[in-house]
Motif scaffolding. Sequence first.
Motif, PDB file in Angstrom:
ATOM      1  N   ASN A   1       0.822  -1.627   0.049  1.00 28.53           N
ATOM      2  CA  ASN A   1       0.182   0.145  -0.022  1.00 28.53           C
ATOM      3  C   ASN A   1       1.204   1.323   0.504  1.00 28.53           C
ATOM      4  O   ASN A   1       0.260   1.998  -0.641  1.00 28.53           O
ATOM      5  CB  ASN A   1      -1.011  -0.149   1.354  1.00 28.53           C
ATOM      6  CG  ASN A   1      -2.080  -0.713   1.234  1.00 28.53           C
ATOM      7  OD1 ASN A   1      -2.499  -1.157  -0.072  1.00 28.53           O
ATOM      8  ND2 ASN A   1      -3.012  -1.108   2.041  1.00 28.53           N
ATOM      9  N   ARG A   2       1.968   1.436   0.656  1.00 32.40           N
ATOM     10  CA  ARG A   2       2.736   2.261   0.150  1.00 32.40           C
ATOM     11  C   ARG A   2       3.843   2.228  -0.652  1.00 32.40           C
ATOM     12  O   ARG A   2       3.724   3.652  -1.185  1.00 32.40           O
ATOM     13  CB  ARG A   2       3.879   2.053   1.965  1.00 32.40           C
ATOM     14  CG  ARG A   2       3.858   2.827   2.985  1.00 32.40           C
ATOM     15  CD  ARG A   2       4.780   2.601   4.304  1.00 32.40           C
ATOM     16  NE  ARG A   2       5.999   1.760   3.480  1.00 32.40           N
ATOM     17  CZ  ARG A   2       5.267   1.194   4.642  1.00 32.40           C
ATOM     18  NH1 ARG A   2       4.716   0.470   5.963  1.00 32.40           N
ATOM     19  NH2 ARG A   2       5.863  -0.360   4.736  1.00 32.40           N
ATOM     20  N   ARG A   3       3.332   1.717  -1.723  1.00 29.02           N
ATOM     21  CA  ARG A   3       4.244   0.957  -2.959  1.00 29.02           C
ATOM     22  C   ARG A   3       3.427   1.976  -4.050  1.00 29.02           C
ATOM     23  O   ARG A   3       4.321   2.619  -4.974  1.00 29.02           O
ATOM     24  CB  ARG A   3       4.895   0.123  -2.837  1.00 29.02           C
ATOM     25  CG  ARG A   3       5.614   0.348  -4.777  1.00 29.02           C
ATOM     26  CD  ARG A   3       6.526  -1.565  -4.515  1.00 29.02           C
ATOM     27  NE  ARG A   3       5.221  -2.703  -4.626  1.00 29.02           N
ATOM     28  CZ  ARG A   3       5.082  -3.276  -3.683  1.00 29.02           C
ATOM     29  NH1 ARG A   3       6.518  -3.608  -3.075  1.00 29.02           N
ATOM     30  NH2 ARG A   3       4.447  -4.745  -4.043  1.00 29.02           N
ATOM     31  N   VAL A   4       2.376   1.572  -3.910  1.00 29.26           N
ATOM     32  CA  VAL A   4       1.020   2.097  -4.924  1.00 29.26           C
ATOM     33  C   VAL A   4       1.212   2.833  -5.498  1.00 29.26           C
ATOM     34  O   VAL A   4       1.618   3.798  -6.125  1.00 29.26           O
ATOM     35  CB  VAL A   4      -0.031   1.492  -4.292  1.00 29.26           C
ATOM     36  CG1 VAL A   4      -0.897   2.039  -5.220  1.00 29.26           C
ATOM     37  CG2 VAL A   4       0.038   0.011  -4.708  1.00 29.26           C
ATOM     38  N   PRO A   5       1.227   4.168  -4.187  1.00 32.35           N
ATOM     39  CA  PRO A   5       0.560   5.558  -4.486  1.00 32.35           C
ATOM     40  C   PRO A   5       2.558   6.750  -5.206  1.00 32.35           C
ATOM     41  O   PRO A   5       2.514   7.185  -6.517  1.00 32.35           O
ATOM     42  CB  PRO A   5       0.570   6.942  -3.241  1.00 32.35           C
ATOM     43  CG  PRO A   5       0.139   5.255  -2.362  1.00 32.35           C
ATOM     44  CD  PRO A   5       1.021   4.072  -3.085  1.00 32.35           C
ATOM     45  N   ARG A   6       3.565   5.525  -4.354  1.00 34.21           N
ATOM     46  CA  ARG A   6       4.957   6.276  -4.336  1.00 34.21           C
ATOM     47  C   ARG A   6       5.508   5.797  -6.507  1.00 34.21           C
ATOM     48  O   ARG A   6       5.498   6.196  -7.249  1.00 34.21           O
ATOM     49  CB  ARG A   6       6.076   5.987  -4.011  1.00 34.21           C
ATOM     50  CG  ARG A   6       5.929   6.602  -2.790  1.00 34.21           C
ATOM     51  CD  ARG A   6       7.513   5.632  -2.325  1.00 34.21           C
ATOM     52  NE  ARG A   6       7.724   4.475  -2.887  1.00 34.21           N
ATOM     53  CZ  ARG A   6       7.874   3.164  -1.239  1.00 34.21           C
ATOM     54  NH1 ARG A   6       7.260   3.731  -0.384  1.00 34.21           N
ATOM     55  NH2 ARG A   6       7.968   2.321  -2.014  1.00 34.21           N
ATOM     56  N   THR A   7       4.772   4.486  -6.407  1.00 32.47           N
ATOM     57  CA  THR A   7       4.544   4.288  -8.436  1.00 32.47           C
ATOM     58  C   THR A   7       3.959   4.248  -9.147  1.00 32.47           C
ATOM     59  O   THR A   7       4.019   4.163 -10.674  1.00 32.47           O
ATOM     60  CB  THR A   7       5.025   2.756  -8.050  1.00 32.47           C
ATOM     61  OG1 THR A   7       4.230   1.775  -7.956  1.00 32.47           O
ATOM     62  CG2 THR A   7       6.294   2.515  -7.360  1.00 32.47           C
ATOM     63  N   LYS A   8       2.589   4.772  -8.520  1.00 33.70           N
ATOM     64  CA  LYS A   8       1.302   4.759  -9.301  1.00 33.70           C
ATOM     65  C   LYS A   8       1.294   3.982 -10.184  1.00 33.70           C
ATOM     66  O   LYS A   8      -0.018   4.224 -11.600  1.00 33.70           O
ATOM     67  CB  LYS A   8       1.270   6.883 -10.918  1.00 33.70           C
ATOM     68  CG  LYS A   8       1.528   8.012  -9.990  1.00 33.70           C
ATOM     69  CD  LYS A   8       1.759   8.904 -10.647  1.00 33.70           C
ATOM     70  CE  LYS A   8       1.948  10.403  -9.546  1.00 33.70           C
ATOM     71  NZ  LYS A   8       2.494  10.068  -8.208  1.00 33.70           N
ATOM     72  N   ARG A   9       0.815   2.341  -9.559  1.00 33.35           N
ATOM     73  CA  ARG A   9       0.988   1.270 -10.410  1.00 33.35           C
ATOM     74  C   ARG A   9       0.485   0.304  -8.955  1.00 33.35           C
ATOM     75  O   ARG A   9       0.557   0.173  -8.414  1.00 33.35           O
ATOM     76  CB  ARG A   9       1.974   1.204 -10.844  1.00 33.35           C
ATOM     77  CG  ARG A   9       3.120   1.631 -12.184  1.00 33.35           C
ATOM     78  CD  ARG A   9       4.134   0.882 -12.894  1.00 33.35           C
ATOM     79  NE  ARG A   9       3.857  -0.498 -13.078  1.00 33.35           N
ATOM     80  CZ  ARG A   9       4.508  -1.346 -12.929  1.00 33.35           C
ATOM     81  NH1 ARG A   9       5.889  -1.459 -12.372  1.00 33.35           N
ATOM     82  NH2 ARG A   9       4.573  -3.273 -13.390  1.00 33.35           N
ATOM     83  N   GLY A  10      -0.543  -0.376  -9.203  1.00 33.47           N
ATOM     84  CA  GLY A  10      -1.492  -0.946  -8.963  1.00 33.47           C
ATOM     85  C   GLY A  10      -2.733  -0.539  -8.253  1.00 33.47           C
ATOM     86  O   GLY A  10      -2.976   0.255  -8.658  1.00 33.47           O
ATOM     87  N   CYS A  11      -3.146  -1.176  -7.158  1.00 32.22           N
ATOM     88  CA  CYS A  11      -4.439  -0.542  -6.362  1.00 32.22           C
ATOM     89  C   CYS A  11      -3.635  -1.376  -5.163  1.00 32.22           C
ATOM     90  O   CYS A  11      -3.072  -2.127  -4.861  1.00 32.22           O
ATOM     91  CB  CYS A  11      -5.286  -1.558  -6.660  1.00 32.22           C
ATOM     92  SG  CYS A  11      -5.673  -3.179  -6.820  1.00 32.22           S
ATOM     93  N   ARG A  12      -4.127  -0.078  -4.247  1.00 30.56           N
ATOM     94  CA  ARG A  12      -4.127  -0.427  -2.894  1.00 30.56           C
ATOM     95  C   ARG A  12      -5.008  -1.551  -2.118  1.00 30.56           C
ATOM     96  O   ARG A  12      -6.527  -2.141  -3.354  1.00 30.56           O
ATOM     97  CB  ARG A  12      -3.544   0.458  -1.923  1.00 30.56           C
ATOM     98  CG  ARG A  12      -3.796   1.718  -2.502  1.00 30.56           C
ATOM     99  CD  ARG A  12      -3.560   2.942  -1.715  1.00 30.56           C
ATOM    100  NE  ARG A  12      -3.810   3.224  -0.608  1.00 30.56           N
ATOM    101  CZ  ARG A  12      -5.142   3.516   0.733  1.00 30.56           C
ATOM    102  NH1 ARG A  12      -6.192   3.748  -0.898  1.00 30.56           N
ATOM    103  NH2 ARG A  12      -5.512   3.121   1.430  1.00 30.56           N
ATOM    104  N   ILE A  13      -4.924  -2.097  -0.897  1.00 31.16           N
ATOM    105  CA  ILE A  13      -5.552  -2.769  -0.790  1.00 31.16           C
ATOM    106  C   ILE A  13      -6.323  -2.850   1.177  1.00 31.16           C
ATOM    107  O   ILE A  13      -5.087  -2.187   1.727  1.00 31.16           O
ATOM    108  CB  ILE A  13      -5.308  -3.920   0.270  1.00 31.16           C
ATOM    109  CG1 ILE A  13      -4.711  -4.872  -1.614  1.00 31.16           C
ATOM    110  CG2 ILE A  13      -5.941  -5.564   0.861  1.00 31.16           C
ATOM    111  CD1 ILE A  13      -3.436  -6.112  -1.380  1.00 31.16           C
ATOM    112  N   ARG A  14      -7.984  -2.637   1.019  1.00 31.57           N
ATOM    113  CA  ARG A  14      -8.558  -2.373   2.506  1.00 31.57           C
ATOM    114  C   ARG A  14      -8.494  -3.507   2.732  1.00 31.57           C
ATOM    115  O   ARG A  14      -9.646  -4.043   2.711  1.00 31.57           O
ATOM    116  CB  ARG A  14      -8.888  -0.799   2.181  1.00 31.57           C
ATOM    117  CG  ARG A  14     -10.084  -0.990   2.829  1.00 31.57           C
ATOM    118  CD  ARG A  14      -9.812   0.129   4.216  1.00 31.57           C
ATOM    119  NE  ARG A  14     -10.427   0.938   5.149  1.00 31.57           N
ATOM    120  CZ  ARG A  14     -10.346   0.324   6.211  1.00 31.57           C
ATOM    121  NH1 ARG A  14      -9.965  -0.440   6.794  1.00 31.57           N
ATOM    122  NH2 ARG A  14     -11.648   0.835   7.044  1.00 31.57           N
ATOM    123  N   VAL A  15      -8.050  -4.015   4.022  1.00 31.90           N
ATOM    124  CA  VAL A  15      -8.643  -5.082   4.571  1.00 31.90           C
ATOM    125  C   VAL A  15     -10.159  -4.515   5.658  1.00 31.90           C
ATOM    126  O   VAL A  15      -9.030  -3.730   6.038  1.00 31.90           O
ATOM    127  CB  VAL A  15      -7.193  -5.320   5.265  1.00 31.90           C
ATOM    128  CG1 VAL A  15      -7.621  -6.695   6.393  1.00 31.90           C
ATOM    129  CG2 VAL A  15      -6.252  -6.247   4.834  1.00 31.90           C
TER     130      VAL A  15
END
Length: 128
Positions: free
Chosen positions: A57-71
């Motif tokens: 979840n920290r990597r997604v905004p930095r790389t602007k790739r993928g989707c975050r996970i809300r558990v």
Amino acid sequence: MLLRFVDGRPVSQVTEDFLGWACGVFAGEGKKVFVLVWDNAAWHVSKRVRRWIETHNRRVPRTKRGCRIRVCGLPVKAQWLNPIEPKWMHGKRAIVEPDRKLTADEVKDRVCSHFGCAPTEPLKQHVT
């Protein structure tokens, strides 16, 4: 519904592999976040998996790739709150063979057919 089978036990490493795969599928569909509702199985709540999700979840905004996970964790012993449980119950009833035990391949085929999921390669448990 996304569905993957596992060769081996559903340990933390397999959970991480599944989450990475699911995030790739959802990101390919343009999703930014996916909500994950799950129970307290050891391979869901392990420190290793929680750390993997945090790092992801920290990597997604930095790389602007993928989707975050809300558990969204379920309370202990409250399976009726899990929206997947009724689907599993109906699925089990739909694929069962009263006269004999099904092979693993027959179970996979019937489950994929019942839920309308494309068969995929099973995730593998890496024993170290």
